[in-house]
Design an enzyme around this catalytic site. Structure first.
Site, PDB file in Angstrom:
ATOM      1  N   ARG A 163       2.579  -7.168  -0.473  1.00 56.18           N
ATOM      2  CA  ARG A 163       1.749  -6.369   0.422  1.00 56.18           C
ATOM      3  C   ARG A 163       0.780  -5.505  -0.382  1.00 56.18           C
ATOM      4  O   ARG A 163       1.108  -5.051  -1.474  1.00 56.18           O
ATOM      5  CB  ARG A 163       2.608  -5.429   1.279  1.00 56.18           C
ATOM      6  N   ARG A 176       0.869  -1.538   3.097  1.00 54.55           N
ATOM      7  CA  ARG A 176       1.930  -0.523   2.986  1.00 54.55           C
ATOM      8  C   ARG A 176       1.250   0.782   2.603  1.00 54.55           C
ATOM      9  O   ARG A 176       0.509   0.842   1.624  1.00 54.55           O
ATOM     10  CB  ARG A 176       2.933  -0.967   1.906  1.00 54.55           C
ATOM     11  N   GLU A 191      13.218   3.370   9.009  1.00 54.70           N
ATOM     12  CA  GLU A 191      13.204   1.972   9.431  1.00 54.70           C
ATOM     13  C   GLU A 191      13.247   1.893  10.958  1.00 54.70           C
ATOM     14  O   GLU A 191      13.755   2.799  11.618  1.00 54.70           O
ATOM     15  CB  GLU A 191      14.413   1.237   8.844  1.00 54.70           C
ATOM     16  N   ASP A 232       7.368   7.312   2.951  1.00 56.90           N
ATOM     17  CA  ASP A 232       8.399   6.420   3.476  1.00 56.90           C
ATOM     18  C   ASP A 232       8.772   6.919   4.858  1.00 56.90           C
ATOM     19  O   ASP A 232       9.151   8.084   5.030  1.00 56.90           O
ATOM     20  CB  ASP A 232       9.623   6.409   2.555  1.00 56.90           C
TER      21      ASP A 232
END
Length: 174
Positions: free
Chosen positions: A104, A51, A59, A56
């Site tokens: 992750r 990650r 999605e 961010d």
């Protein structure tokens, strides 16, 4: 007066402290290799899910509006942009910062000498996530916004807000 036993214990404690200090001062070995893109802020190198730290991206199923007001899959666009960027600058090198609650690796990555997280934010494909970045990519985000790059050309919902509104748990495909 210090006894021999006390001296031995003191030396053992001092040695442990030095060992702990020495091991924490060395950075983890970087993970280097060809990356497979999972989504706009997650890659996989040598079977390890990574990650990207402090950013961010939308999605995969998230929709945004482009400059003309048309809906498009901005998460998919971010993933494709990341894939193109990494393919042109192989290999990727990632230094682990932490692990997230899904196990992750959370890492800072470079490709071709360029910080991957910064590039994604600067191109408008991801946002600075102050909760985790402490503002590390705020300038890159301001530049993308001013230049109307990527998502900033239209309108969008911040990915962390979109997940909350869509009851989408942050799973390993993020």
């Amino acid at each position: 007066m210090i006894t021999d036993a006390a001296t031995t214990i003191f030396r053992a404690i001092a040695a442990c402290a030095l060992l702990a200090l020495a091991s924490s001062s060395f950075a983890a070995e970087p993970i280097i290799g060809v990356a497979s893109v999972i989504d706009g802020d997650t890659i996989e190198v040598h079977g390890q899910r990574i990650r990207l730290n402090g950013i961010d991206a939308p999605e995969s199923r998230q929709l945004c509006l482009d400059a003309a007001g048309r809906r498009y899959r901005c998460g998919q666009t971010a993933a494709f942009a990341l894939d193109d960027f990494l393919a042109a600058r192989r290999p990727v090198s990632c230094v682990q910062i932490d692990r997230d609650r899904y196990g992750r690796i959370v890492a800072e990555c470079t490709a071709g000498g360029i910080n991957v997280e910064d590039w994604l934010v600067r191109e408008g494909h991801a946002l600075d996530w102050p909760r985790y970045s402490k503002g590390a990519y705020a300038d890159a985000e301001a530049e993308a916004r001013a230049a109307k790059r990527g998502m900033w050309a239209g309108s969008f919902q911040r990915p962390w807000e979109w997940r909350k509104d869509h009851d989408a748990p942050m799973i390993s495909t993020e």
